[in-house]
Design a protein around this motif. Sequence first.
Motif, PDB file in Angstrom:
ATOM      1  N   SER A  80       3.314   6.135  -7.134  1.00 26.71           N
ATOM      2  CA  SER A  80       2.360   6.624  -8.125  1.00 26.71           C
ATOM      3  C   SER A  80       2.772   7.970  -8.714  1.00 26.71           C
ATOM      4  O   SER A  80       2.476   8.261  -9.856  1.00 26.71           O
ATOM      5  N   GLU A  98      -3.127   8.461  -0.844  1.00 28.72           N
ATOM      6  CA  GLU A  98      -3.320   9.434  -1.915  1.00 28.72           C
ATOM      7  C   GLU A  98      -2.453   9.081  -3.100  1.00 28.72           C
ATOM      8  O   GLU A  98      -1.227   9.063  -2.986  1.00 28.72           O
ATOM      9  N   LEU A  99      -3.092   8.744  -4.219  1.00 33.97           N
ATOM     10  CA  LEU A  99      -2.335   8.291  -5.383  1.00 33.97           C
ATOM     11  C   LEU A  99      -2.563   9.193  -6.582  1.00 33.97           C
ATOM     12  O   LEU A  99      -3.641   9.739  -6.757  1.00 33.97           O
ATOM     13  N   TRP A 100      -1.527   9.256  -7.441  1.00 33.67           N
ATOM     14  CA  TRP A 100      -1.563  10.092  -8.650  1.00 33.67           C
ATOM     15  C   TRP A 100      -2.113  11.460  -8.287  1.00 33.67           C
ATOM     16  O   TRP A 100      -1.671  12.027  -7.310  1.00 33.67           O
ATOM     17  N   LEU A 105       3.888   0.260 -11.509  1.00 35.63           N
ATOM     18  CA  LEU A 105       3.490   1.671 -11.434  1.00 35.63           C
ATOM     19  C   LEU A 105       4.168   2.497 -12.520  1.00 35.63           C
ATOM     20  O   LEU A 105       4.000   3.703 -12.587  1.00 35.63           O
ATOM     21  N   ARG A 153       0.819  -1.205   0.000  1.00 35.67           N
ATOM     22  CA  ARG A 153       0.000   0.000   0.000  1.00 35.67           C
ATOM     23  C   ARG A 153       0.858   1.262   0.000  1.00 35.67           C
ATOM     24  O   ARG A 153       0.644   2.181  -0.771  1.00 35.67           O
ATOM     25  N   VAL A 203       3.127   1.565  -3.259  1.00 33.25           N
ATOM     26  CA  VAL A 203       2.303   1.922  -4.416  1.00 33.25           C
ATOM     27  C   VAL A 203       1.940   3.406  -4.356  1.00 33.25           C
ATOM     28  O   VAL A 203       2.018   4.120  -5.348  1.00 33.25           O
ATOM     29  N   THR A 204       1.582   3.882  -3.158  1.00 32.72           N
ATOM     30  CA  THR A 204       1.249   5.297  -2.992  1.00 32.72           C
ATOM     31  C   THR A 204       2.446   6.175  -3.345  1.00 32.72           C
ATOM     32  O   THR A 204       2.333   7.111  -4.132  1.00 32.72           O
TER      33      THR A 204
END
Lengths: 421, 301
Positions: A111, B166-168, A140, A104, A107-108
């Motif tokens: 991104s 919080e992504l992109w 990603l 998690r 990936v965050t």
Amino acid sequence: MSKEGYLNMDLLRFTTAGSVDDGKSTLIGRLLYDSKSIFEDQLEAVETASKKKGEEHVNLALLTDGLRAEREQGITIDVAYRYFATPKRKFIIADTPGHIQYTRNMVTGASSANLAIILVDARKGILEQTIRHSFIASLLQIPHIIYCINKMDLVEYSETVFEKIKKELEAFSAKLDVKDITFIPISALKGDNVVERSTTMNWYQGPTLMYLLENIHISGDHNLIDARFPVQYVIRPQSTEYHDFRGYAGRMASGVLKKGEEIMVLPSGFTTRIKSIYSSSTEQEEAFAPMSVTVTLDDEIDISRGDMIVRVNNQPEQTQEIDVMLCWFNEKPLVLNGKYALKHTTKEVRCIVKDIRYKMDINTLSRNTENKMVNMNDIARINLRTTAPLLADKYHRNRITGSLILIDEATNETVAAGMII
Amino acid sequence: MNKYHLTHLKELEAESIYVLREVAAQFENPALLFSGGKDSIVCFHLAKKAFWPAKVPFPLVHVDTGHNFKETLDFRDDLVKKNGVNLIVGSVQESIDSGKVTEEKGFNASRNALQTVTLLDTIEKYKFDACMGGARRDEEKARAKERFFSHRDEFGQWDPKNQRPELWNLFNGKKNIGEHFRVFPISNWTEMDVWQYILLEQIELPSLYFTHQRECFIRDGVIYAHENIIPLKPNEKPEKMQVRFRTIGDISCTGAVLSNASTLEEIVEEVAATRVTERGSRIDDKRSEAAMEDRKKQGYF
């Protein structure tokens, strides 16, 4: 720093992967310290805290562990953002923890990163976590990966050890989808090849880590081919001076739009021309990613948030049926046939999970089609059906129009991140 | 540099404008917390850019401790008048008078912590569902863990261990009734970025940021402005000093620095050379190692 200098600096966002044992905190501490980004009062506070905990050395991890619980338990819970600058660049580090909720957090952090530093312990070589980190970086689509073979001081700065690990990594990463890979032998503790060139590894002719961070070519990282302008907000001043002004505000997701150019508005399909492009009150000839601009059009068309302005001969796919690679973030597992809110660019729809195709074992990179229970930190390929069409590109081609998040409609929590295949 | 490439300041500006517009689009009743300090002034400048040629579509909210510098309040009133925005003032004095909070006593008394109650009351009174502020992640270690969109429960509390990922550039502003958000558009800016941007854009600031002569006294290594708010200890003697402020907050918790910097160029140079963080002169953070985290959990900005 001269004015000309900082007006020409650019911005590199990178993420660091590795656990405490790999020397990640030491490496970040060294980058911050050697670039003079740690201030005296911060260092003093860390020294005091280290002493209080009875630690022999100044524990640089305390610089990044900002929460009480993190300091008490000696672990990092959440992504922390760190900043430093050299005369050439400003850097944002998304420092992701190695223990809890690894997937998690990584990936965050990944991104929004242009670059990933993956730490490998020279004594241990490729571990399961190296594979996991590399896979997430490629999933990603981080454009640049730097493998730092760390703790070279503990293997007598041996070229043979470095070359062996490098070969293994090259063989393994050929299976992944990464554009640019570099290998650097370092000792974060002693400072070899981090900021200063190592005097004990003369066999290594490549750049230091800092040199690479400062000079790696990032202007090609944005997709400048596919013009995608998701409308974020409609600006209607309704003032006497700007009585008829109707501007479409948003951030260029990719590509370039030019004044006077013929464009199409999706999903309606109407075509018109770009009348003007404003960056606040200044008129521009063109807009490109990642600029935030306001666009006006020749014709009055009904356009609202969630619509997209594109070129007539280069359009995203309009679809209600998509396959995504999903990273699951929530304690409650993914529900097959469950309904979720879905956010994609500036559009929000609802969706239903039609199929879980397979689960990815990210330690071995094999597909599991037997056990399809998707739990927290799992990665799976799924099929979704949405209530309204998405204007989507494949994530591989476009990190902004190819990404989405799922939201639990009962708790409003962000439960998953998805990359469109 | 490539033709299609932004400088770091332009990229930060684009990101912040995106966040401000996202707030206007996702929330019904947002507000911009405005202290009269440089970070909130930059936020307001960015908001003007984000919505031009329309007016900034939300009011400014100032939580007034009653212990503000006169220069700050004059600057605030002037800015409000010039830009035709709506200003709402939440008064800590009123919270004290109505008995909702109790004033601290002693030499180091400060109204800093009391602000939280007034802020939460103001949010409730005007039913704000998103309050934007100029906090930055480089300021303080608890803030380094903060999101752009920071969820607060019905008591205004921050739960740092359970934040939404919080992504992109996908921001999730969904909430239940009674909950609200704090939003930080300049999260990714550093103190240096803010000063460089102020110089680049020639943004007006309160005179307190520039060098001036002032009656000050020193306590525990911190230079305090000598105003009637802080009682002097017997051994403390105020004297004239050549100072400026690096941050501006309530008088009782803002320290000055000795400086001759009279222009933005000189300030940028000074910031580049300094070896202490700007919050090093903020007394409110020094109360304990987790002072900021504890205040934020209770609803502090």
